[in-house]
Design a protein around this motif. Structure first.
Motif, PDB file in Angstrom:
ATOM      1  N   ALA A  70      17.951  19.162 -11.178  1.00 57.28           N
ATOM      2  CA  ALA A  70      17.497  18.777 -12.520  1.00 57.28           C
ATOM      3  C   ALA A  70      17.013  17.330 -12.520  1.00 57.28           C
ATOM      4  O   ALA A  70      16.011  17.002 -13.181  1.00 57.28           O
ATOM      5  CB  ALA A  70      18.629  18.962 -13.533  1.00 57.28           C
ATOM      6  N   ALA A  71      17.673  16.467 -11.773  1.00 56.39           N
ATOM      7  CA  ALA A  71      17.256  15.067 -11.691  1.00 56.39           C
ATOM      8  C   ALA A  71      15.857  14.957 -11.081  1.00 56.39           C
ATOM      9  O   ALA A  71      15.052  14.122 -11.518  1.00 56.39           O
ATOM     10  CB  ALA A  71      18.262  14.262 -10.875  1.00 56.39           C
ATOM     11  N   ALA A  72      15.558  15.782 -10.083  1.00 52.88           N
ATOM     12  CA  ALA A  72      14.225  15.755  -9.472  1.00 52.88           C
ATOM     13  C   ALA A  72      13.161  16.070 -10.518  1.00 52.88           C
ATOM     14  O   ALA A  72      12.130  15.388 -10.601  1.00 52.88           O
ATOM     15  CB  ALA A  72      14.153  16.752  -8.313  1.00 52.88           C
ATOM     16  N   ARG A  73      13.412  17.086 -11.330  1.00 50.05           N
ATOM     17  CA  ARG A  73      12.444  17.456 -12.375  1.00 50.05           C
ATOM     18  C   ARG A  73      12.301  16.335 -13.403  1.00 50.05           C
ATOM     19  O   ARG A  73      11.194  15.985 -13.811  1.00 50.05           O
ATOM     20  CB  ARG A  73      12.876  18.758 -13.054  1.00 50.05           C
ATOM     21  N   ASP A  74      13.412  15.762 -13.799  1.00 44.84           N
ATOM     22  CA  ASP A  74      13.401  14.691 -14.796  1.00 44.84           C
ATOM     23  C   ASP A  74      12.655  13.467 -14.276  1.00 44.84           C
ATOM     24  O   ASP A  74      11.800  12.907 -14.958  1.00 44.84           O
ATOM     25  CB  ASP A  74      14.833  14.319 -15.178  1.00 44.84           C
ATOM     26  N   LEU A  75      12.976  13.046 -13.065  1.00 47.25           N
ATOM     27  CA  LEU A  75      12.351  11.853 -12.496  1.00 47.25           C
ATOM     28  C   LEU A  75      10.848  12.050 -12.312  1.00 47.25           C
ATOM     29  O   LEU A  75      10.062  11.130 -12.544  1.00 47.25           O
ATOM     30  CB  LEU A  75      13.008  11.502 -11.159  1.00 47.25           C
ATOM     31  N   SER A  76      10.464  13.251 -11.924  1.00 51.32           N
ATOM     32  CA  SER A  76       9.054  13.546 -11.725  1.00 51.32           C
ATOM     33  C   SER A  76       8.263  13.377 -13.016  1.00 51.32           C
ATOM     34  O   SER A  76       7.115  12.936 -12.991  1.00 51.32           O
ATOM     35  CB  SER A  76       8.883  14.969 -11.191  1.00 51.32           C
ATOM     36  N   GLY A  77       8.901  13.689 -14.119  1.00 44.27           N
ATOM     37  CA  GLY A  77       8.228  13.614 -15.408  1.00 44.27           C
ATOM     38  C   GLY A  77       8.182  12.228 -16.014  1.00 44.27           C
ATOM     39  O   GLY A  77       7.406  11.987 -16.944  1.00 44.27           O
ATOM     40  N   ARG A  78       8.989  11.302 -15.519  1.00 44.97           N
ATOM     41  CA  ARG A  78       9.031  10.011 -16.213  1.00 44.97           C
ATOM     42  C   ARG A  78       8.813   8.775 -15.343  1.00 44.97           C
ATOM     43  O   ARG A  78       8.684   7.675 -15.869  1.00 44.97           O
ATOM     44  CB  ARG A  78      10.317   9.872 -17.014  1.00 44.97           C
ATOM     45  N   LEU A  79       8.741   8.934 -14.022  1.00 44.52           N
ATOM     46  CA  LEU A  79       8.520   7.773 -13.156  1.00 44.52           C
ATOM     47  C   LEU A  79       7.276   7.969 -12.297  1.00 44.52           C
ATOM     48  O   LEU A  79       6.910   9.104 -11.979  1.00 44.52           O
ATOM     49  CB  LEU A  79       9.724   7.552 -12.229  1.00 44.52           C
ATOM     50  N   PRO A  80       6.652   6.879 -11.881  1.00 47.31           N
ATOM     51  CA  PRO A  80       5.552   6.992 -10.929  1.00 47.31           C
ATOM     52  C   PRO A  80       6.037   7.686  -9.642  1.00 47.31           C
ATOM     53  O   PRO A  80       7.239   7.682  -9.336  1.00 47.31           O
ATOM     54  CB  PRO A  80       5.150   5.539 -10.657  1.00 47.31           C
ATOM     55  N   ALA A  81       5.112   8.234  -8.893  1.00 47.17           N
ATOM     56  CA  ALA A  81       5.422   9.092  -7.743  1.00 47.17           C
ATOM     57  C   ALA A  81       6.394   8.459  -6.751  1.00 47.17           C
ATOM     58  O   ALA A  81       7.410   9.069  -6.386  1.00 47.17           O
ATOM     59  CB  ALA A  81       4.135   9.494  -7.038  1.00 47.17           C
TER      60      ALA A  81
END
Length: 188
Positions: A70-81
């Motif tokens: 879930a953290a991977a999905r969240d981080l992908s949506g809110r931080l640069p690559a």
């Protein structure tokens, strides 16, 4: 567990709680017989609920692995690559270094023979969750060409195994990951 008798559900919950404590204290090779004794059940009951050690470890780590996914999905949506990938790798590394037995379980997943039965594979889940982060970082030019999610999970597992005996495994894992990042992700 739906459809199980109430006593079977209670046994499962008890075994999972006892196994979680045993794995945290003794690692991935915690004694299944001792888990059964501590739970007050026979070893056959343990084997009915968890037919293999891998099945037991999968159940013990399920919530943490799902949280990392879930953290991977969240981080992908809110931080640069680049930042999203590195933050996720930090989370995975810290978890594997500090949660007794997790790094060993991930390593076993990684080196399992192709035909070895697995009812659940944490590495497969983490690979699926991390692959989009790697793809984004690669497309952004923030990851050395050719580096794969499998490569990164292998590095994270190795770092976590190396850091585990350190007095402060989380800090040591963070330090080792920072050293590694310089080689896998050029600073833009």
């Amino acid at each position: 567990m739906t459809g199980q008798r109430a006593d079977a559900r209670r046994n499962y919950a008890l075994l999972l709680a006892v196994a979680s404590e045993a794995v945290a204290a003794h690692g991935a090779d915690a004694s299944l017989e001792q888990i059964a004794r501590t739970a007050g059940v026979g070893s056959g009951t343990v084997r009915r609920h968890f037919p293999t050690r891998h099945a037991l470890l999968a159940a013990v780590f399920r919530e943490r692995v799902e949280s990392l996914c879930a953290a991977a999905r969240d981080l992908s949506g809110r931080l640069p690559a680049r930042e999203a990938l590195l933050e996720w790798l930090r989370l995975v590394t810290a978890s594997a270094a500090t949660i007794g037995g997790l790094a060993t379980a991930l390593n076993r997943d990684r080196v399992a023979a192709p035909g070895e039965p697995h009812t659940h594979c944490a590495t497969t889940q983490l690979t699926s969750a991390g692959a989009p982060l790697v793809a984004r970082a690669t497309a952004a030019g923030a990851l050395t060409p050719g580096v794969t999610i499998s490569d990164l999970l292998t590095l994270v597992t190795g770092i976590s195994l190396a850091a585990a005996p350190h007095p402060d495994p989380a800090a040591e894992a963070e330090r080792l990951l920072a050293l590694t990042v310089a080689g896998i992700s050029p600073v833009p």
